[in-house]
Enzyme design. Structure first.
Site, PDB file in Angstrom:
ATOM      1  N   HIS A 142     -20.503 -15.166   5.868  1.00 28.27           N
ATOM      2  CA  HIS A 142     -21.931 -15.483   5.811  1.00 28.27           C
ATOM      3  C   HIS A 142     -22.208 -16.962   5.515  1.00 28.27           C
ATOM      4  O   HIS A 142     -23.375 -17.374   5.501  1.00 28.27           O
ATOM      5  CB  HIS A 142     -22.627 -14.635   4.742  1.00 28.27           C
ATOM      6  CG  HIS A 142     -22.964 -13.243   5.187  1.00 28.27           C
ATOM      7  ND1 HIS A 142     -22.020 -12.264   5.349  1.00 28.27           N
ATOM      8  CD2 HIS A 142     -24.138 -12.660   5.508  1.00 28.27           C
ATOM      9  CE1 HIS A 142     -22.597 -11.151   5.738  1.00 28.27           C
ATOM     10  NE2 HIS A 142     -23.887 -11.361   5.849  1.00 28.27           N
TER      11      HIS A 142
ATOM     12  N   THR B 117      -8.597  -0.162 -15.911  1.00 32.11           N
ATOM     13  CA  THR B 117      -8.438  -1.437 -15.190  1.00 32.11           C
ATOM     14  C   THR B 117      -7.224  -1.379 -14.259  1.00 32.11           C
ATOM     15  O   THR B 117      -6.408  -0.452 -14.327  1.00 32.11           O
ATOM     16  CB  THR B 117      -8.208  -2.591 -16.193  1.00 32.11           C
ATOM     17  OG1 THR B 117      -6.986  -2.315 -16.897  1.00 32.11           O
ATOM     18  CG2 THR B 117      -9.353  -2.716 -17.188  1.00 32.11           C
TER      19      THR B 117
ATOM     20  N   GLY C 245     -23.230 -20.292   3.836  1.00 31.16           N
ATOM     21  CA  GLY C 245     -24.180 -20.554   2.746  1.00 31.16           C
ATOM     22  C   GLY C 245     -25.143 -19.400   2.520  1.00 31.16           C
ATOM     23  O   GLY C 245     -25.577 -19.151   1.386  1.00 31.16           O
TER      24      GLY C 245
ATOM     25  N   GLU D  31      -4.607  -3.122 -14.436  1.00 32.09           N
ATOM     26  CA  GLU D  31      -3.359  -3.138 -15.222  1.00 32.09           C
ATOM     27  C   GLU D  31      -3.021  -1.730 -15.701  1.00 32.09           C
ATOM     28  O   GLU D  31      -1.856  -1.309 -15.693  1.00 32.09           O
ATOM     29  CB  GLU D  31      -3.496  -4.090 -16.429  1.00 32.09           C
ATOM     30  CG  GLU D  31      -3.514  -5.572 -16.084  1.00 32.09           C
ATOM     31  CD  GLU D  31      -4.808  -6.026 -15.418  1.00 32.09           C
ATOM     32  OE1 GLU D  31      -5.857  -5.383 -15.619  1.00 32.09           O
ATOM     33  OE2 GLU D  31      -4.763  -7.025 -14.673  1.00 32.09           O
TER      34      GLU D  31
ATOM     35  N   PRO E 185     -16.864  -0.576 -29.040  1.00 28.25           N
ATOM     36  CA  PRO E 185     -16.902  -2.038 -28.944  1.00 28.25           C
ATOM     37  C   PRO E 185     -15.512  -2.671 -29.002  1.00 28.25           C
ATOM     38  O   PRO E 185     -15.255  -3.667 -28.330  1.00 28.25           O
ATOM     39  CB  PRO E 185     -17.748  -2.447 -30.163  1.00 28.25           C
ATOM     40  CG  PRO E 185     -18.629  -1.260 -30.412  1.00 28.25           C
ATOM     41  CD  PRO E 185     -17.808  -0.055 -30.037  1.00 28.25           C
TER      42      PRO E 185
ATOM     43  N   GLY F 127     -11.270  -0.114 -24.983  1.00 25.79           N
ATOM     44  CA  GLY F 127     -11.593   0.565 -23.735  1.00 25.79           C
ATOM     45  C   GLY F 127     -10.312   1.164 -23.175  1.00 25.79           C
ATOM     46  O   GLY F 127     -10.151   2.376 -23.075  1.00 25.79           O
ATOM     47  N   SER F 128      -9.340   0.281 -22.869  1.00 31.65           N
ATOM     48  CA  SER F 128      -8.069   0.768 -22.326  1.00 31.65           C
ATOM     49  C   SER F 128      -7.321   1.608 -23.358  1.00 31.65           C
ATOM     50  O   SER F 128      -6.733   2.647 -23.020  1.00 31.65           O
ATOM     51  CB  SER F 128      -7.165  -0.413 -21.949  1.00 31.65           C
ATOM     52  OG  SER F 128      -7.845  -1.323 -21.130  1.00 31.65           O
TER      53      SER F 128
ATOM     54  N   GLU G 174     -13.051   3.350 -15.160  1.00 26.18           N
ATOM     55  CA  GLU G 174     -12.045   4.413 -15.032  1.00 26.18           C
ATOM     56  C   GLU G 174     -10.619   3.858 -15.124  1.00 26.18           C
ATOM     57  O   GLU G 174      -9.701   4.370 -14.497  1.00 26.18           O
ATOM     58  CB  GLU G 174     -12.232   5.159 -13.708  1.00 26.18           C
ATOM     59  CG  GLU G 174     -12.718   6.588 -13.852  1.00 26.18           C
ATOM     60  CD  GLU G 174     -14.202   6.648 -14.200  1.00 26.18           C
ATOM     61  OE1 GLU G 174     -14.492   6.589 -15.407  1.00 26.18           O
ATOM     62  OE2 GLU G 174     -15.030   6.784 -13.300  1.00 26.18           O
TER      63      GLU G 174
ATOM     64  N   GLN H 103     -10.977 -17.577  16.326  1.00 29.14           N
ATOM     65  CA  GLN H 103      -9.874 -16.684  15.950  1.00 29.14           C
ATOM     66  C   GLN H 103      -9.779 -16.490  14.428  1.00 29.14           C
ATOM     67  O   GLN H 103      -9.481 -15.387  13.955  1.00 29.14           O
ATOM     68  CB  GLN H 103      -8.553 -17.247  16.471  1.00 29.14           C
ATOM     69  CG  GLN H 103      -7.445 -16.204  16.429  1.00 29.14           C
ATOM     70  CD  GLN H 103      -6.138 -16.764  16.930  1.00 29.14           C
ATOM     71  OE1 GLN H 103      -5.705 -17.844  16.493  1.00 29.14           O
ATOM     72  NE2 GLN H 103      -5.497 -16.056  17.828  1.00 29.14           N
TER      73      GLN H 103
HETATM   74  C1  LIG Z   1     -20.426  -1.311 -16.169  1.00 29.98           C
HETATM   75  C2  LIG Z   1     -19.449  -0.514 -16.978  1.00 29.98           C
HETATM   76  C3  LIG Z   1     -19.638   0.858 -17.119  1.00 29.98           C
HETATM   77  C4  LIG Z   1     -18.768   1.597 -17.935  1.00 29.98           C
HETATM   78  N1  LIG Z   1     -18.989   2.933 -18.108  1.00 29.98           N
HETATM   79  C5  LIG Z   1     -18.255   3.623 -19.012  1.00 29.98           C
HETATM   80  C6  LIG Z   1     -18.544   4.988 -19.333  1.00 29.98           C
HETATM   81  O1  LIG Z   1     -19.435   5.596 -18.730  1.00 29.98           O
HETATM   82  N2  LIG Z   1     -17.854   5.591 -20.330  1.00 29.98           N
HETATM   83  C7  LIG Z   1     -16.847   4.950 -20.999  1.00 29.98           C
HETATM   84  O2  LIG Z   1     -16.242   5.567 -21.887  1.00 29.98           O
HETATM   85  N3  LIG Z   1     -16.511   3.672 -20.703  1.00 29.98           N
HETATM   86  C8  LIG Z   1     -17.187   2.997 -19.721  1.00 29.98           C
HETATM   87  N4  LIG Z   1     -16.874   1.679 -19.431  1.00 29.98           N
HETATM   88  C9  LIG Z   1     -15.823   1.028 -20.185  1.00 29.98           C
HETATM   89  C10 LIG Z   1     -14.581   0.783 -19.349  1.00 29.98           C
HETATM   90  O3  LIG Z   1     -13.896   2.001 -19.166  1.00 29.98           O
HETATM   91  C11 LIG Z   1     -13.734  -0.256 -20.105  1.00 29.98           C
HETATM   92  O4  LIG Z   1     -14.438  -1.491 -20.021  1.00 29.98           O
HETATM   93  C12 LIG Z   1     -12.358  -0.379 -19.506  1.00 29.98           C
HETATM   94  O5  LIG Z   1     -11.598   0.769 -19.765  1.00 29.98           O
HETATM   95  C13 LIG Z   1     -11.616  -1.608 -20.073  1.00 29.98           C
HETATM   96  O6  LIG Z   1     -11.685  -1.634 -21.464  1.00 29.98           O
HETATM   97  P1  LIG Z   1     -12.116  -2.968 -22.245  1.00 29.98           P
HETATM   98  O7  LIG Z   1     -13.355  -3.470 -21.599  1.00 29.98           O
HETATM   99  O8  LIG Z   1     -12.176  -2.644 -23.683  1.00 29.98           O
HETATM  100  O9  LIG Z   1     -10.958  -3.970 -21.944  1.00 29.98           O
HETATM  101  P2  LIG Z   1      -9.590  -4.067 -22.789  1.00 29.98           P
HETATM  102  O10 LIG Z   1      -8.991  -2.731 -22.938  1.00 29.98           O
HETATM  103  O11 LIG Z   1      -9.868  -4.854 -24.013  1.00 29.98           O
HETATM  104  O12 LIG Z   1      -8.708  -4.914 -21.784  1.00 29.98           O
HETATM  105  C14 LIG Z   1      -8.884  -6.331 -21.606  1.00 29.98           C
HETATM  106  C15 LIG Z   1      -7.867  -6.802 -20.579  1.00 29.98           C
HETATM  107  O13 LIG Z   1      -6.535  -6.547 -21.050  1.00 29.98           O
HETATM  108  C16 LIG Z   1      -5.837  -5.732 -20.118  1.00 29.98           C
HETATM  109  N5  LIG Z   1      -4.964  -4.806 -20.848  1.00 29.98           N
HETATM  110  C17 LIG Z   1      -5.302  -3.950 -21.833  1.00 29.98           C
HETATM  111  N6  LIG Z   1      -4.233  -3.286 -22.283  1.00 29.98           N
HETATM  112  C18 LIG Z   1      -3.172  -3.717 -21.548  1.00 29.98           C
HETATM  113  C19 LIG Z   1      -1.789  -3.400 -21.514  1.00 29.98           C
HETATM  114  N7  LIG Z   1      -1.245  -2.473 -22.314  1.00 29.98           N
HETATM  115  N8  LIG Z   1      -0.989  -4.072 -20.623  1.00 29.98           N
HETATM  116  C20 LIG Z   1      -1.516  -4.994 -19.786  1.00 29.98           C
HETATM  117  N9  LIG Z   1      -2.826  -5.338 -19.775  1.00 29.98           N
HETATM  118  C21 LIG Z   1      -3.639  -4.709 -20.633  1.00 29.98           C
HETATM  119  C22 LIG Z   1      -6.909  -5.004 -19.343  1.00 29.98           C
HETATM  120  O14 LIG Z   1      -6.441  -4.555 -18.072  1.00 29.98           O
HETATM  121  C23 LIG Z   1      -7.982  -6.078 -19.242  1.00 29.98           C
HETATM  122  O15 LIG Z   1      -7.643  -6.964 -18.201  1.00 29.98           O
HETATM  123  C24 LIG Z   1     -17.691   0.948 -18.575  1.00 29.98           C
HETATM  124  C25 LIG Z   1     -17.494  -0.430 -18.393  1.00 29.98           C
HETATM  125  C26 LIG Z   1     -18.363  -1.167 -17.611  1.00 29.98           C
HETATM  126  C27 LIG Z   1     -18.138  -2.647 -17.460  1.00 29.98           C
END
Ligand SMILES: Cc1cc2nc3c(=O)[nH]c(=O)nc-3n(C[C@H](O)[C@H](O)[C@H](O)COP(=O)(O)OP(=O)(O)OC[C@H]3O[C@@H](n4cnc5c(N)ncnc54)[C@H](O)[C@@H]3O)c2cc1C
Length: 401
Positions: free
Chosen positions: A354, A381, A356, A383, A132, A135-136, A379, A295
């Protein structure tokens, strides 16, 4: 006219596989995708069809009952499937990543136990890094595995598991301090645990709960879930590769091939958006002629097709590099970044063409418009891709002054 996104130099077998998959997509996926998506319904029949085609074992070595195909073949199949419905490619993608991690890093016993059943689609894989609060920043993982005799006890909450409910084998990344004293670099104190479970929701095994599907704006049909471990006991032989402390590298290896597949998905969705746009533009009349004859619309089509071609070429290049045994993190990062950004742009242009009607749920482009943004996140973002690309460029072009 030649179709867009052709790939030179494919073998007869690759061409045969792709033409089979393409015809499956045209007959079995495209006609039902939008209806199923609107109902958020799991595509059970389509998945059975994919099993029959052997797609769950496409890259699993033949000795384990798979087809032993290359990453390129796999990525081209994913492109075709995503052209039909991106969620279906999501169903096989996490499975593919877990099978790849087992093949590359598993012990012999782990490969023998899981790969043959994974090749048949009987065991289906999901992978879980995100939590929660992260992610990154994978290094901030807080879920923990602590050794207790011949077992590990896992505690923690995971987030965003694609196929969390439907899978029966989840590769879960946890912190494991055993043998890694306080102060060890975060990426050296992580372990991938192979967690077996029953498919479904609720308490799927003692200590393991899959609460339910997360309600998403797109990428529907495929289940995305949380995963809660509360005293979950895992035998010590379910540490991937048999040794703790390697989980971060194993997951990054898996995600790297996963990036090629996200790029392939972007290519497939963009191709479909182009097909829908170019077709609609020849049917809709304004000011006395089809809008394709204006065009401004032709320019849009030209830009869309160029993006489809460029993304496909970069995706193919990244897959071929990995298949040749070379490091491909730069190419995979670039392909994933470019293909997902272009996909979003091509879908947006097709949506605008498309008028409306693009806003109506009766038109397929409405679904694609909600699906494309997922590719900007999964996989890693945009960034994060740019960070990977930037770091690698500075390695390659080190200032020598
Ligand atoms: C539909 C869906 C399916 C998914 N499936 C899986 C899965 O199967 N297994 C799994 O493990 N995860 C899964 N994920 C998670 C996904 O990998 C993460 O959502 C993603 O890695 C981003 O992490 P976060 O959402 O915590 O965003 P955050 O890491 O909180 O990032 C928020 C924002 O800040 C930016 N940011 C973060 N750090 C930096 C930095 N150092 N410099 C600049 N910008 C930064 C990010 O690019 C983003 O724009 C899934 C997500 C979704 C939405």
């Amino acid at each position: 006219m030649a179709r867009l996104a052709q790939t030179a130099g494919l073998t007869d077998i690759q061409q045969e596989i792709l033409s089979t998959v393409r015809s499956f997509v045209d007959k079995e996926i495209i006609p039902v995708a939008t209806q199923l998506e609107h109902r958020d319904e799991y595509p059970t029949e389509i998945v059975e069809g994919l099993k029959e085609l052997g797609l769950f074992g496409l890259m699993i070595p033949e000795e384990y009952g798979g087809l032993g195909e290359s990453l390129l073949t796999y990525a081209l199949c994913v492109e075709e499937i995503a052209r039909g419905w991106m969620s279906v490619s999501g169903i096989i993608n996490t499975h593919f990543i877990v099978a790849y991690m087992l093949k590359q890093h598993g012990t012999q016993e782990q490969k023998d136990t899981f790969l043959p059943r994974m090749a048949l689609g009987e065991v289906r894989g999901a992978f879980s890094m995100s939590e929660p609060a992260l992610g990154s920043d994978v290094s901030a993982i807080t879920s923990k595995g602590v050794r207790d005799g011949e077992e590990y006890v896992l505690n923690g909450q995971k987030m965003w598991l694609t196929n969390g409910g439907t899978s029966s084998l989840v590769a879960v990344l946890c912190r494991s301090d055993e043998g890694h004293p306080e102060g060890t670099a975060p990426h050296k104190s992580m372990t991938t645990f192979l967690v077996e479970k029953e498919p479904g929701f609720g308490e799927v095994r003692p200590g393991l709960t899959i609460p339910g599907k997360i309600d998403k704006m797109g990428y529907k049909g495929v289940d995305t879930t949380e995963l809660i471990m509360d005293g979950l006991r895992i035998p010590a032989n379910r540490v991937l590769g048999g040794t703790t402390g390697r989980g971060f590298y194993q997951m990054m290896d898996g995600v790297e091939v996963g990036r090629v597949n996200v790029a392939a998905r972007g290519c497939g969705v963009a191709q479909r958006a182009f097909e829908l746009g170019v077709s609609y533009a020849q049917q809709r009349q304004t000011f006395g002629k089809p809008i394709a004859q204006h065009q401004a619309i032709q320019f849009k089509l030209a830009e869309m097709a160029t993006k489809v071609e460029a993304a496909h070429a970069m995706m193919v290049n990244a897959a071929r590099k990995k298949d040749s045994g070379e490091r491909n993190d730069l190419e995979a990062g670039m392909a994933k970044y470019l293909a997902s950004e272009y996909c979003k742009e091509v879908v947006e242009d097709a949506f605008r063409i498309h008028g409306g009607y693009g806003f109506s749920k009766e038109y397929e482009i409405e679904r694609l418009y909600r699906e494309a943004p997922m590719l900007l996140i999964g996989e890693g973002t945009a960034e994060i891709q740019k960070m990977i690309i930037g770091r690698r460029l500075l390695e390659e072009y080190r200032f020598q002054g």
